[in-house]
Structure formats: C-alpha cells, structure tokens
Write a protein that holds these residues in place. Structure first.
Motif, PDB file in Angstrom:
ATOM      1  N   VAL A 147      -2.859   0.261  -2.254  1.00  0.00           N
ATOM      2  CA  VAL A 147      -3.692   0.039  -3.289  1.00  0.00           C
ATOM      3  C   VAL A 147      -3.625   1.419  -4.333  1.00  0.00           C
ATOM      4  O   VAL A 147      -3.234   1.333  -5.390  1.00  0.00           O
ATOM      5  CB  VAL A 147      -5.007  -0.473  -3.238  1.00  0.00           C
ATOM      6  CG1 VAL A 147      -5.876  -0.710  -4.272  1.00  0.00           C
ATOM      7  CG2 VAL A 147      -5.116  -1.731  -2.672  1.00  0.00           C
ATOM      8  N   LYS A 148      -4.112   2.447  -3.765  1.00  0.00           N
ATOM      9  CA  LYS A 148      -3.952   3.631  -4.554  1.00  0.00           C
ATOM     10  C   LYS A 148      -2.803   4.026  -5.135  1.00  0.00           C
ATOM     11  O   LYS A 148      -2.633   4.508  -6.074  1.00  0.00           O
ATOM     12  CB  LYS A 148      -4.644   4.941  -3.717  1.00  0.00           C
ATOM     13  CG  LYS A 148      -6.170   4.758  -3.420  1.00  0.00           C
ATOM     14  CD  LYS A 148      -6.771   6.002  -2.948  1.00  0.00           C
ATOM     15  CE  LYS A 148      -8.105   5.731  -2.565  1.00  0.00           C
ATOM     16  NZ  LYS A 148      -8.718   6.949  -1.874  1.00  0.00           N
ATOM     17  N   GLU A 149      -1.575   3.923  -4.286  1.00  0.00           N
ATOM     18  CA  GLU A 149      -0.105   4.309  -4.730  1.00  0.00           C
ATOM     19  C   GLU A 149       0.223   3.443  -5.988  1.00  0.00           C
ATOM     20  O   GLU A 149       0.873   3.893  -6.952  1.00  0.00           O
ATOM     21  CB  GLU A 149       0.583   3.883  -3.348  1.00  0.00           C
ATOM     22  CG  GLU A 149       2.060   4.428  -3.479  1.00  0.00           C
ATOM     23  CD  GLU A 149       2.782   3.966  -2.176  1.00  0.00           C
ATOM     24  OE1 GLU A 149       3.501   2.967  -2.221  1.00  0.00           O
ATOM     25  OE2 GLU A 149       2.609   4.658  -1.197  1.00  0.00           O
ATOM     26  N   GLN A 150      -0.104   2.093  -5.681  1.00  0.00           N
ATOM     27  CA  GLN A 150       0.238   1.191  -6.847  1.00  0.00           C
ATOM     28  C   GLN A 150      -0.461   1.389  -8.241  1.00  0.00           C
ATOM     29  O   GLN A 150       0.170   0.928  -9.289  1.00  0.00           O
ATOM     30  CB  GLN A 150       0.241  -0.229  -6.357  1.00  0.00           C
ATOM     31  CG  GLN A 150       1.072  -0.525  -5.096  1.00  0.00           C
ATOM     32  CD  GLN A 150       2.634  -0.520  -5.566  1.00  0.00           C
ATOM     33  OE1 GLN A 150       2.863  -1.232  -6.559  1.00  0.00           O
ATOM     34  NE2 GLN A 150       3.313   0.038  -4.923  1.00  0.00           N
ATOM     35  N   VAL A 151      -1.695   1.806  -8.121  1.00  0.00           N
ATOM     36  CA  VAL A 151      -2.518   1.886  -9.460  1.00  0.00           C
ATOM     37  C   VAL A 151      -2.647   0.468 -10.214  1.00  0.00           C
ATOM     38  O   VAL A 151      -1.762   0.353 -11.196  1.00  0.00           O
ATOM     39  CB  VAL A 151      -2.203   2.961 -10.101  1.00  0.00           C
ATOM     40  CG1 VAL A 151      -3.232   3.209 -11.732  1.00  0.00           C
ATOM     41  CG2 VAL A 151      -1.913   4.313  -9.451  1.00  0.00           C
ATOM     42  N   PHE A 152      -3.313  -0.524  -9.721  1.00  0.00           N
ATOM     43  CA  PHE A 152      -3.401  -1.863 -10.348  1.00  0.00           C
ATOM     44  C   PHE A 152      -4.397  -1.975 -11.368  1.00  0.00           C
ATOM     45  O   PHE A 152      -5.525  -0.997 -11.305  1.00  0.00           O
ATOM     46  CB  PHE A 152      -3.776  -2.878  -9.422  1.00  0.00           C
ATOM     47  CG  PHE A 152      -2.576  -3.210  -8.308  1.00  0.00           C
ATOM     48  CD1 PHE A 152      -1.511  -3.716  -8.736  1.00  0.00           C
ATOM     49  CD2 PHE A 152      -2.785  -2.706  -7.139  1.00  0.00           C
ATOM     50  CE1 PHE A 152      -0.594  -3.990  -7.920  1.00  0.00           C
ATOM     51  CE2 PHE A 152      -1.621  -2.784  -5.906  1.00  0.00           C
ATOM     52  CZ  PHE A 152      -0.584  -3.537  -6.469  1.00  0.00           C
ATOM     53  N   ASP A 153      -4.377  -2.492 -12.535  1.00  0.00           N
ATOM     54  CA  ASP A 153      -5.439  -2.781 -13.523  1.00  0.00           C
ATOM     55  C   ASP A 153      -6.158  -3.834 -13.178  1.00  0.00           C
ATOM     56  O   ASP A 153      -7.426  -3.935 -13.426  1.00  0.00           O
ATOM     57  CB  ASP A 153      -4.819  -3.218 -14.938  1.00  0.00           C
ATOM     58  CG  ASP A 153      -3.846  -1.970 -15.393  1.00  0.00           C
ATOM     59  OD1 ASP A 153      -4.182  -0.873 -15.503  1.00  0.00           O
ATOM     60  OD2 ASP A 153      -2.642  -2.262 -15.487  1.00  0.00           O
ATOM     61  N   LEU A 154      -5.863  -4.698 -12.500  1.00  0.00           N
ATOM     62  CA  LEU A 154      -6.662  -5.844 -11.730  1.00  0.00           C
ATOM     63  C   LEU A 154      -6.191  -6.475 -10.729  1.00  0.00           C
ATOM     64  O   LEU A 154      -4.837  -6.330 -10.530  1.00  0.00           O
ATOM     65  CB  LEU A 154      -6.713  -6.868 -13.064  1.00  0.00           C
ATOM     66  CG  LEU A 154      -7.304  -8.430 -12.701  1.00  0.00           C
ATOM     67  CD1 LEU A 154      -8.875  -8.334 -12.509  1.00  0.00           C
ATOM     68  CD2 LEU A 154      -7.067  -9.226 -14.039  1.00  0.00           C
ATOM     69  N   ALA A 155      -6.993  -7.161  -9.847  1.00  0.00           N
ATOM     70  CA  ALA A 155      -6.652  -7.654  -8.494  1.00  0.00           C
ATOM     71  C   ALA A 155      -7.359  -8.985  -8.612  1.00  0.00           C
ATOM     72  O   ALA A 155      -8.421  -9.204  -8.969  1.00  0.00           O
ATOM     73  CB  ALA A 155      -6.828  -7.101  -7.347  1.00  0.00           C
TER      74      ALA A 155
END
Length: 194
Positions: free
Chosen positions: A38-46
C-alpha cells in the motif's frame, strides 16, 4: 486518481471498469493487502466491494483513511457476512450503503445509502442478490460524482442494527438446496427448521 479496487467476486469488476473508463488508474486486488504494498503504490482512494479480508488499522492508515466499502445492506442492519440472506431471515431493512472503513466491522461513517423496496415471494435468493448488486453499483456511481464532497457527507449510522458472522450463516446455507429457491420457499424452509 490512482484507485485501489478490492474485491473477491467478479461482479465487482463491472464497477471497477466504470471507474477506469472515467479516466482513473485502477489497481484490482483480491489478495490480502500488506502495508508495504500500500505504501509503495501510493493510492488516492481505495474502494472495497465484495472483498473478504478485514483491513487492520495499519492498512487503513497507510491508505490515509481514504478507503470506502460498498456493503449490500442498509447499515447498521446486517453488518458482516451474507447481508442479503439475513435481511430476509430477520426481516430487517434491505438496501445498500457506501461507507468509510474504520476498525469496526461495517461501522464507519456513511457517505450514501439507499433502501430497497420489499421483496416479492416469487423472487429468488439469487435474484435478490443480483438486485442488491445492481443497486450497490448504481449508488456508488451516483455518489462518485460528488467524490470531492464525501468528507462533508459523512454521517454515523443510527441505532444498534445487527451483525452476522460467516459462521452464523453456515447452518442456514446448508439448508438451501439452490440459490434459485424463491423467497416464499426459503421462508417456509426456515419455519420448518425453527
């Protein structure tokens, strides 16, 4: 936006295709999440729809607490597993809810929800599930138009409601010969077993 799409039932893919077709980057995920990923991908929303894993606090925080769930019940009723079936068994309000995920199971603040009308005896367990699935997707699509206003739309569910675990539904599911059973037949089956 880069959106993490959590699911375990292929019925969710149609919704995630809709999000992608709006021009958002989508990452479909059906396995258990790790904080590192999750930290590696840096999502704006899940967005979680049909995802079977409970998200622990460290994952919710890694997603910047911007993770929502689409639950096929009118929360706070039928939190947990098999909400469609339990709305019939317990004769509780039916519907669908879009809510933020927190550490309480289906207890996060609500963004939008819709109550679904009463059932007819001729419908089947399968058709009632499919109707809720369609309503859930429609609810999300309408609400997503106002994504920037979601934080101000938040409200807490009112009342105690109900909760059922996977284990709670096992005995009832063992009685069901097919999900094509009508609601009338299903209710008769439940009365016979009482």
């Amino acid at each position: 936006m880069k959106i993490l799409c959590l699911y375990n039932n292929d019925c969710a893919i149609e919704l995630f295709d809709y999000i992608r077709n709006l021009g958002h980057e989508t990452v479909l995920w059906s396995e258990k999440l790790t904080e590192e990923f999750v930290k590696e991908q840096v999502f704006d929303l899940a967005v979680s729809y049909t995802y079977r894993y409970i998200l622990p606090e460290n994952i919710i925080l890694a997603l910047k607490e911007n993770v929502v769930n689409i639950h096929n019940s009118f929360l706070p009723f039928n939190r947990g597993a098999d909400p469609n079936m339990w709305s019939i068994v317990d004769n509780t309000p039916r519907g669908t809810t879009l809510h933020y995920i927190n550490t309480g199971l289906d207890k996060g603040s609500i963004i939008a929800q819709e109550m679904i009308s009463d059932l007819s005896d001729e419908e089947t367990l399968a058709s009632t599930y499919n109707n809720l699935d369609k309503a859930a997707k429609d609810l999300f699509k309408k609400a997503f138009e106002y994504y920037d206003k979601w934080p101000s739309m938040r409200k807490m569910p009112e009342g105690k409601g109900s909760y059922h675990s996977v284990k709670d539904g096992t005995r009832i599911k063992e009685l069901i010969p097919s999900f094509d059973i009508t609601i009338a037949e299903f209710r008769n089956l439940l009365r016979e077993q009482a």
